[in-house]
Design a protein around this motif. Structure first.
Motif, PDB file in Angstrom:
ATOM      1  N   MET A  62      50.446  43.330  49.642  1.00 40.97           N
ATOM      2  CA  MET A  62      49.606  42.886  50.724  1.00 40.97           C
ATOM      3  C   MET A  62      49.636  41.354  50.737  1.00 40.97           C
ATOM      4  SD  MET A  62      45.510  43.573  51.310  1.00 40.97           S
ATOM      5  CE  MET A  62      45.773  45.292  51.661  1.00 40.97           C
ATOM      6  N   THR A  63      49.867  40.786  51.892  1.00 38.35           N
ATOM      7  CA  THR A  63      49.895  39.330  51.992  1.00 38.35           C
ATOM      8  C   THR A  63      48.487  38.770  51.977  1.00 38.35           C
ATOM      9  OG1 THR A  63      49.776  39.238  54.406  1.00 38.35           O
ATOM     10  CG2 THR A  63      51.983  39.469  53.420  1.00 38.35           C
ATOM     11  N   ALA A  64      48.384  37.492  51.674  1.00 33.84           N
ATOM     12  CA  ALA A  64      47.078  36.832  51.644  1.00 33.84           C
ATOM     13  C   ALA A  64      46.414  36.907  53.015  1.00 33.84           C
ATOM     14  CB  ALA A  64      47.228  35.387  51.196  1.00 33.84           C
ATOM     15  N   ALA A  65      47.199  36.698  54.074  1.00 36.77           N
ATOM     16  CA  ALA A  65      46.632  36.725  55.425  1.00 36.77           C
ATOM     17  C   ALA A  65      46.125  38.114  55.776  1.00 36.77           C
ATOM     18  CB  ALA A  65      47.676  36.259  56.436  1.00 36.77           C
ATOM     19  N   THR A  66      46.867  39.145  55.367  1.00 41.69           N
ATOM     20  CA  THR A  66      46.443  40.522  55.644  1.00 41.69           C
ATOM     21  C   THR A  66      45.160  40.843  54.893  1.00 41.69           C
ATOM     22  OG1 THR A  66      48.728  41.200  55.989  1.00 41.69           O
ATOM     23  CG2 THR A  66      47.149  42.944  55.546  1.00 41.69           C
ATOM     24  N   LEU A  67      45.093  40.452  53.630  1.00 46.45           N
ATOM     25  CA  LEU A  67      43.896  40.688  52.827  1.00 46.45           C
ATOM     26  C   LEU A  67      42.698  39.986  53.458  1.00 46.45           C
ATOM     27  CD1 LEU A  67      42.442  41.812  50.357  1.00 46.45           C
ATOM     28  CD2 LEU A  67      43.268  39.830  49.058  1.00 46.45           C
ATOM     29  N   ARG A 109      34.587  50.013  47.242  1.00 46.77           N
ATOM     30  CA  ARG A 109      35.101  51.318  47.646  1.00 46.77           C
ATOM     31  C   ARG A 109      36.522  51.201  48.192  1.00 46.77           C
ATOM     32  NH1 ARG A 109      31.304  53.036  51.478  1.00 46.77           N
ATOM     33  NH2 ARG A 109      32.547  51.879  52.950  1.00 46.77           N
ATOM     34  N   GLY A 110      36.745  50.213  49.047  1.00 42.62           N
ATOM     35  CA  GLY A 110      38.030  50.086  49.709  1.00 42.62           C
ATOM     36  C   GLY A 110      39.166  49.608  48.830  1.00 42.62           C
ATOM     37  N   TYR A 111      38.846  48.809  47.825  1.00 40.88           N
ATOM     38  CA  TYR A 111      39.889  48.236  46.973  1.00 40.88           C
ATOM     39  C   TYR A 111      39.864  48.766  45.548  1.00 40.88           C
ATOM     40  CZ  TYR A 111      40.716  45.161  50.866  1.00 40.88           C
ATOM     41  OH  TYR A 111      41.004  44.690  52.120  1.00 40.88           O
ATOM     42  N   GLY A 112      38.934  49.655  45.254  1.00 43.82           N
ATOM     43  CA  GLY A 112      38.884  50.265  43.932  1.00 43.82           C
ATOM     44  C   GLY A 112      38.601  49.283  42.815  1.00 43.82           C
ATOM     45  N   VAL A 113      37.736  48.308  43.090  1.00 44.41           N
ATOM     46  CA  VAL A 113      37.368  47.309  42.093  1.00 44.41           C
ATOM     47  C   VAL A 113      35.862  47.336  41.880  1.00 44.41           C
ATOM     48  CG1 VAL A 113      39.295  45.770  42.634  1.00 44.41           C
ATOM     49  CG2 VAL A 113      37.108  45.460  43.802  1.00 44.41           C
ATOM     50  N   ALA A 114      35.438  46.766  40.785  1.00 41.46           N
ATOM     51  CA  ALA A 114      34.015  46.560  40.531  1.00 41.46           C
ATOM     52  C   ALA A 114      33.793  45.052  40.526  1.00 41.46           C
ATOM     53  CB  ALA A 114      33.611  47.156  39.198  1.00 41.46           C
ATOM     54  N   LEU A 115      32.961  44.586  41.430  1.00 42.33           N
ATOM     55  CA  LEU A 115      32.661  43.160  41.505  1.00 42.33           C
ATOM     56  C   LEU A 115      31.544  42.840  40.532  1.00 42.33           C
ATOM     57  CD1 LEU A 115      32.772  42.674  45.385  1.00 42.33           C
ATOM     58  CD2 LEU A 115      34.556  42.145  43.711  1.00 42.33           C
ATOM     59  N   ASP A 116      31.803  41.920  39.621  1.00 36.40           N
ATOM     60  CA  ASP A 116      30.822  41.519  38.617  1.00 36.40           C
ATOM     61  C   ASP A 116      29.840  40.546  39.259  1.00 36.40           C
ATOM     62  OD1 ASP A 116      29.347  40.839  36.412  1.00 36.40           O
ATOM     63  OD2 ASP A 116      30.997  39.856  35.353  1.00 36.40           O
ATOM     64  N   LEU A 117      28.628  41.003  39.432  1.00 37.40           N
ATOM     65  CA  LEU A 117      27.607  40.199  40.095  1.00 37.40           C
ATOM     66  C   LEU A 117      26.614  39.603  39.118  1.00 37.40           C
ATOM     67  CD1 LEU A 117      27.007  42.595  43.103  1.00 37.40           C
ATOM     68  CD2 LEU A 117      28.541  40.631  42.977  1.00 37.40           C
ATOM     69  N   ASP A 118      26.908  39.716  37.820  1.00 39.74           N
ATOM     70  CA  ASP A 118      26.000  39.202  36.802  1.00 39.74           C
ATOM     71  C   ASP A 118      26.179  37.713  36.540  1.00 39.74           C
ATOM     72  OD1 ASP A 118      24.765  41.653  36.370  1.00 39.74           O
ATOM     73  OD2 ASP A 118      26.258  42.249  34.877  1.00 39.74           O
ATOM     74  N   ASP A 119      27.358  37.194  36.828  1.00 35.76           N
ATOM     75  CA  ASP A 119      27.638  35.786  36.551  1.00 35.76           C
ATOM     76  C   ASP A 119      27.735  35.014  37.857  1.00 35.76           C
ATOM     77  OD1 ASP A 119      27.734  36.067  33.721  1.00 35.76           O
ATOM     78  OD2 ASP A 119      29.729  36.929  33.889  1.00 35.76           O
ATOM     79  N   ASP A 120      28.664  34.133  37.933  1.00 36.48           N
ATOM     80  CA  ASP A 120      28.900  33.312  39.118  1.00 36.48           C
ATOM     81  C   ASP A 120      29.400  34.192  40.262  1.00 36.48           C
ATOM     82  OD1 ASP A 120      29.449  31.280  40.905  1.00 36.48           O
ATOM     83  OD2 ASP A 120      31.287  30.661  39.888  1.00 36.48           O
ATOM     84  N   VAL A 121      28.672  34.219  41.362  1.00 36.82           N
ATOM     85  CA  VAL A 121      29.070  35.033  42.515  1.00 36.82           C
ATOM     86  C   VAL A 121      29.539  34.153  43.684  1.00 36.82           C
ATOM     87  CG1 VAL A 121      27.671  37.038  41.920  1.00 36.82           C
ATOM     88  CG2 VAL A 121      26.689  35.220  43.325  1.00 36.82           C
ATOM     89  N   ALA A 170      40.720  35.421  47.232  1.00 33.31           N
ATOM     90  CA  ALA A 170      41.283  34.822  46.020  1.00 33.31           C
ATOM     91  C   ALA A 170      40.806  35.573  44.779  1.00 33.31           C
ATOM     92  CB  ALA A 170      40.914  33.343  45.932  1.00 33.31           C
ATOM     93  N   HIS A 171      39.529  35.933  44.760  1.00 29.10           N
ATOM     94  CA  HIS A 171      38.973  36.673  43.622  1.00 29.10           C
ATOM     95  C   HIS A 171      39.661  38.033  43.492  1.00 29.10           C
ATOM     96  CE1 HIS A 171      35.941  37.807  40.670  1.00 29.10           C
ATOM     97  NE2 HIS A 171      35.800  38.953  41.322  1.00 29.10           N
ATOM     98  N   LEU A 172      39.871  38.716  44.594  1.00 25.20           N
ATOM     99  CA  LEU A 172      40.533  40.019  44.561  1.00 25.20           C
ATOM    100  C   LEU A 172      41.981  39.885  44.115  1.00 25.20           C
ATOM    101  CD1 LEU A 172      39.071  41.774  47.724  1.00 25.20           C
ATOM    102  CD2 LEU A 172      38.470  42.158  45.321  1.00 25.20           C
ATOM    103  N   ARG A 173      42.660  38.835  44.569  1.00 22.72           N
ATOM    104  CA  ARG A 173      44.046  38.615  44.139  1.00 22.72           C
ATOM    105  C   ARG A 173      44.104  38.377  42.631  1.00 22.72           C
ATOM    106  NH1 ARG A 173      44.221  35.851  49.056  1.00 22.72           N
ATOM    107  NH2 ARG A 173      43.990  33.844  48.007  1.00 22.72           N
ATOM    108  N   GLU A 174      43.105  37.684  42.066  1.00 24.45           N
ATOM    109  CA  GLU A 174      43.034  37.476  40.621  1.00 24.45           C
ATOM    110  C   GLU A 174      42.889  38.804  39.879  1.00 24.45           C
ATOM    111  OE1 GLU A 174      39.798  34.810  39.937  1.00 24.45           O
ATOM    112  OE2 GLU A 174      40.827  33.112  40.864  1.00 24.45           O
ATOM    113  N   GLN A 175      42.298  39.789  40.544  1.00 22.13           N
ATOM    114  CA  GLN A 175      42.125  41.121  39.949  1.00 22.13           C
ATOM    115  C   GLN A 175      43.310  42.034  40.225  1.00 22.13           C
ATOM    116  OE1 GLN A 175      38.337  43.002  40.531  1.00 22.13           O
ATOM    117  NE2 GLN A 175      37.215  41.106  40.291  1.00 22.13           N
ATOM    118  N   GLY A 176      44.367  41.500  40.841  1.00 23.61           N
ATOM    119  CA  GLY A 176      45.577  42.265  41.057  1.00 23.61           C
ATOM    120  C   GLY A 176      45.688  42.971  42.389  1.00 23.61           C
TER     121      GLY A 176
END
Length: 83
Positions: free
Chosen positions: A1-6, A53-65, A76-82
């Motif tokens: 998936m390209t950055a623009a598409t994401l 739900r859509g990307y199958g990730v868990a967003l950590d909301l305990d620290d810096d959001v 950018a955060h999602l790309r860091e998670q692969g």
């Protein structure tokens, strides 16, 4: 998936989470904070749920959001998670 598409997909999720109060184009253009566009705390919760739900990730909301501030920072955060 390209950055623009994401980013386009995430902007559409912002529009849905705001129940049409924010357009995808406005979400993409915002450089400071989706809150400045009027995304409410409930809207942020909807967005978080849709992203997890859509990307199958868990967003950590305990620290810096700050990754939730803009579509670009969220992408950018999602790309860091692969995504």
């Amino acid at each position: 998936m390209t950055a623009a598409t994401l980013e386009a997909d995430l902007a559409a999720l912002v529009a849905q989470a705001s129940e049409g109060g924010i357009t995808a184009a406005d979400a993409l253009a915002e450089q400071e904070s989706l809150g400045l566009l009027g995304l409410t705390s409930l809207g942020f919760l909807r967005l978080i749920h849709a992203v997890e739900r859509g990307y199958g990730v868990a967003l950590d909301l305990d620290d810096d959001v700050s990754f939730m501030d803009t579509v670009a920072s969220l992408a950018a955060h999602l790309r860091e998670q692969g995504i």
